[in-house]
Design a protein around this motif. Structure first.
Motif, PDB file in Angstrom:
ATOM      1  N   THR A  31       0.851  -1.184   0.000  1.00  0.00           N
ATOM      2  CA  THR A  31       0.000   0.000   0.000  1.00  0.00           C
ATOM      3  C   THR A  31       0.892   1.240   0.000  1.00  0.00           C
ATOM      4  O   THR A  31       1.791   1.367   0.829  1.00  0.00           O
ATOM      5  CB  THR A  31      -0.925   0.042   1.215  1.00  0.00           C
ATOM      6  OG1 THR A  31      -1.773  -1.105   1.198  1.00  0.00           O
ATOM      7  CG2 THR A  31      -1.792   1.294   1.204  1.00  0.00           C
ATOM      8  N   THR A  38      -4.388   9.952  -0.079  1.00  0.00           N
ATOM      9  CA  THR A  38      -5.026   8.854  -0.805  1.00  0.00           C
ATOM     10  C   THR A  38      -4.043   7.691  -0.871  1.00  0.00           C
ATOM     11  O   THR A  38      -2.844   7.849  -0.631  1.00  0.00           O
ATOM     12  CB  THR A  38      -5.438   9.274  -2.214  1.00  0.00           C
ATOM     13  OG1 THR A  38      -4.275   9.707  -2.945  1.00  0.00           O
ATOM     14  CG2 THR A  38      -6.451  10.420  -2.159  1.00  0.00           C
ATOM     15  N   THR A  39      -4.557   6.510  -1.195  1.00  0.00           N
ATOM     16  CA  THR A  39      -3.704   5.323  -1.209  1.00  0.00           C
ATOM     17  C   THR A  39      -3.832   4.551  -2.511  1.00  0.00           C
ATOM     18  O   THR A  39      -4.870   4.616  -3.193  1.00  0.00           O
ATOM     19  CB  THR A  39      -4.051   4.380  -0.041  1.00  0.00           C
ATOM     20  OG1 THR A  39      -5.427   3.979  -0.144  1.00  0.00           O
ATOM     21  CG2 THR A  39      -3.807   5.061   1.295  1.00  0.00           C
ATOM     22  N   VAL A  40      -2.772   3.852  -2.835  1.00  0.00           N
ATOM     23  CA  VAL A  40      -2.752   2.904  -3.946  1.00  0.00           C
ATOM     24  C   VAL A  40      -2.385   1.554  -3.352  1.00  0.00           C
ATOM     25  O   VAL A  40      -1.338   1.421  -2.703  1.00  0.00           O
ATOM     26  CB  VAL A  40      -1.726   3.316  -5.023  1.00  0.00           C
ATOM     27  CG1 VAL A  40      -1.618   2.233  -6.088  1.00  0.00           C
ATOM     28  CG2 VAL A  40      -2.103   4.649  -5.640  1.00  0.00           C
ATOM     29  N   SER A  41      -3.224   0.557  -3.543  1.00  0.00           N
ATOM     30  CA  SER A  41      -2.989  -0.762  -2.956  1.00  0.00           C
ATOM     31  C   SER A  41      -2.922  -1.816  -4.053  1.00  0.00           C
ATOM     32  O   SER A  41      -3.705  -1.781  -5.017  1.00  0.00           O
ATOM     33  CB  SER A  41      -4.097  -1.119  -1.964  1.00  0.00           C
ATOM     34  OG  SER A  41      -4.106  -0.213  -0.877  1.00  0.00           O
ATOM     35  N   VAL A  42      -1.991  -2.740  -3.889  1.00  0.00           N
ATOM     36  CA  VAL A  42      -1.840  -3.858  -4.842  1.00  0.00           C
ATOM     37  C   VAL A  42      -1.794  -5.142  -4.024  1.00  0.00           C
ATOM     38  O   VAL A  42      -0.962  -5.289  -3.116  1.00  0.00           O
ATOM     39  CB  VAL A  42      -0.556  -3.718  -5.673  1.00  0.00           C
ATOM     40  CG1 VAL A  42      -0.419  -4.903  -6.618  1.00  0.00           C
ATOM     41  CG2 VAL A  42      -0.554  -2.401  -6.446  1.00  0.00           C
ATOM     42  N   TYR A  57       6.218   1.629  -9.224  1.00  0.00           N
ATOM     43  CA  TYR A  57       5.136   2.610  -9.059  1.00  0.00           C
ATOM     44  C   TYR A  57       5.465   3.874  -9.847  1.00  0.00           C
ATOM     45  O   TYR A  57       6.536   4.462  -9.673  1.00  0.00           O
ATOM     46  CB  TYR A  57       4.949   2.960  -7.582  1.00  0.00           C
ATOM     47  CG  TYR A  57       3.966   4.090  -7.375  1.00  0.00           C
ATOM     48  CD1 TYR A  57       2.615   3.895  -7.597  1.00  0.00           C
ATOM     49  CD2 TYR A  57       4.409   5.358  -6.983  1.00  0.00           C
ATOM     50  CE1 TYR A  57       1.717   4.936  -7.441  1.00  0.00           C
ATOM     51  CE2 TYR A  57       3.517   6.397  -6.815  1.00  0.00           C
ATOM     52  CZ  TYR A  57       2.167   6.178  -7.047  1.00  0.00           C
ATOM     53  OH  TYR A  57       1.281   7.214  -6.893  1.00  0.00           O
ATOM     54  N   HIS A  65       5.927  10.018   0.151  1.00  0.00           N
ATOM     55  CA  HIS A  65       5.106   8.822  -0.020  1.00  0.00           C
ATOM     56  C   HIS A  65       5.535   7.787   1.019  1.00  0.00           C
ATOM     57  O   HIS A  65       6.728   7.617   1.276  1.00  0.00           O
ATOM     58  CB  HIS A  65       5.298   8.216  -1.416  1.00  0.00           C
ATOM     59  CG  HIS A  65       4.795   9.070  -2.548  1.00  0.00           C
ATOM     60  ND1 HIS A  65       5.321  10.313  -2.832  1.00  0.00           N
ATOM     61  CD2 HIS A  65       3.828   8.844  -3.478  1.00  0.00           C
ATOM     62  CE1 HIS A  65       4.688  10.819  -3.883  1.00  0.00           C
ATOM     63  NE2 HIS A  65       3.788   9.951  -4.299  1.00  0.00           N
TER      64      HIS A  65
END
Length: 280
Positions: A31, A38-42, A57, A65
């Motif tokens: 994450t 805001t978040t980006v999750s994989v 990324y 970040h």
């Protein structure tokens, strides 16, 4: 070292079993928390090889970040790290090419490029603290403490000023002003109404400080300061002829707020453009 906005950041972590040997986790997720929260999750992230997990990324925001890897199931664990992303146009009083030429680093040698770019930003901030803005950028600031009876002038906080973009009311029903109706003294940042009237706040000013042409003495001072700081990379050999002689770079007394970071001859080059006390 920070990455450029839009660059791909290679992220990674490893997982080991109880014996310290690389081993896969039951499942792995990453994450990334962006500067705007805001978040980006994989999930799941598949291992690139046994116990090794990677994710590339592509950056879309400038700022700090935070990266968190969480392994669950067998060989569970967690790892948190961070990375920074530069703004799209980071301020730099000197170019990378000029910096490398001054340090006698061949243009084809790119080993230190990212580190040098970081030093350029740091040196720029130091010079601008003493001389005012050099590199143009957009600044937004609020002028809150205006008298109820209004003010004859408002002093913008960053000088010199290249242009005023807008002067808007902060509060609903407040008074904003058309830029064409205002006069801006570029050297002092003082804004006044052309008709001689008063300015009523609070006001939000958007403007561009900096210099269209950066004087040579400021860019040369930047090179000297960066060379002085870069010498710390060489430890006991910092007087190597390739990066400048020894005592010529000695700082005999500290510059207030900077310790011993600025050599005297750089300070002398900055002197014609030094801000008076109390001016930012």
């Amino acid at each position: 070292m920070p990455f450029d906005l839009g660059a791909v950041v290679p992220l990674g972590t490893t997982v080991k079993d109880s014996t310290g040997t690389l081993a896969n986790a039951g499942s792995m997720a990453v994450t990334i928390t962006l500067p705007d929260a805001t978040t980006v999750s994989v999930s799941p992230v598949t291992p690139a090889s046994t116990g090794t997990y990677t994710y590339d990324y592509t950056t879309v925001q400038a700022g700090r970040h935070v990266v968190r890897w969480v392994a669950t199931g067998v060989n569970a664990g967690a790892y948190t790290d961070s990375f920074d992303v530069r703004e799209a146009a980071p301020p730099g009083i000197i170019s990378l090419a000029d910096t490398k030429a001054h340090l006698n680093i061949p243009s084809s040698t790119t080993t230190h490029d990212d580190e040098l770019r970081g030093w350029i930003e740091s040196v720029t901030a130091g010079i601008e603290h003493l001389t005012g803005a050099c590199v143009r950028r957009t600044v937004v600031e609020v002028h809150d403490y205006l008298p109820v009876s209004g003010a004859r002038v408002i002093a913008l906080r960053k000088t010199p000023v290249i242009s005023l973009t807008s002067m808007l009311a902060v509060l609903d029903g407040g008074t904003g002003y058309t830029v064409a109706d205002l006069d801006v003294d570029g050297s002092t940042g003082v804004v006044r109404r052309k008709d001689g009237g008063r300015l009523y706040g609070p006001l939000r000013a958007t403007y561009v400080p900096g210099r269209i042409v950066i004087p040579a003495n400021l860019t040369h001072a930047g090179k000297l300061i960066l060379q002085h700081l870069w010498r710390t990379q060489y430890g006991a050999s910092r007087a190597l002829p390739g990066i400048g002689g020894g005592e010529d770079y000695a700082v005999t007394e500290p510059v207030p707020g900077f310790g011993y970071a600025i050599p005297n001859r750089a300070l002398q080059l900055l002197e014609p453009h030094r801000l008076p006390p109390g001016v930012a």
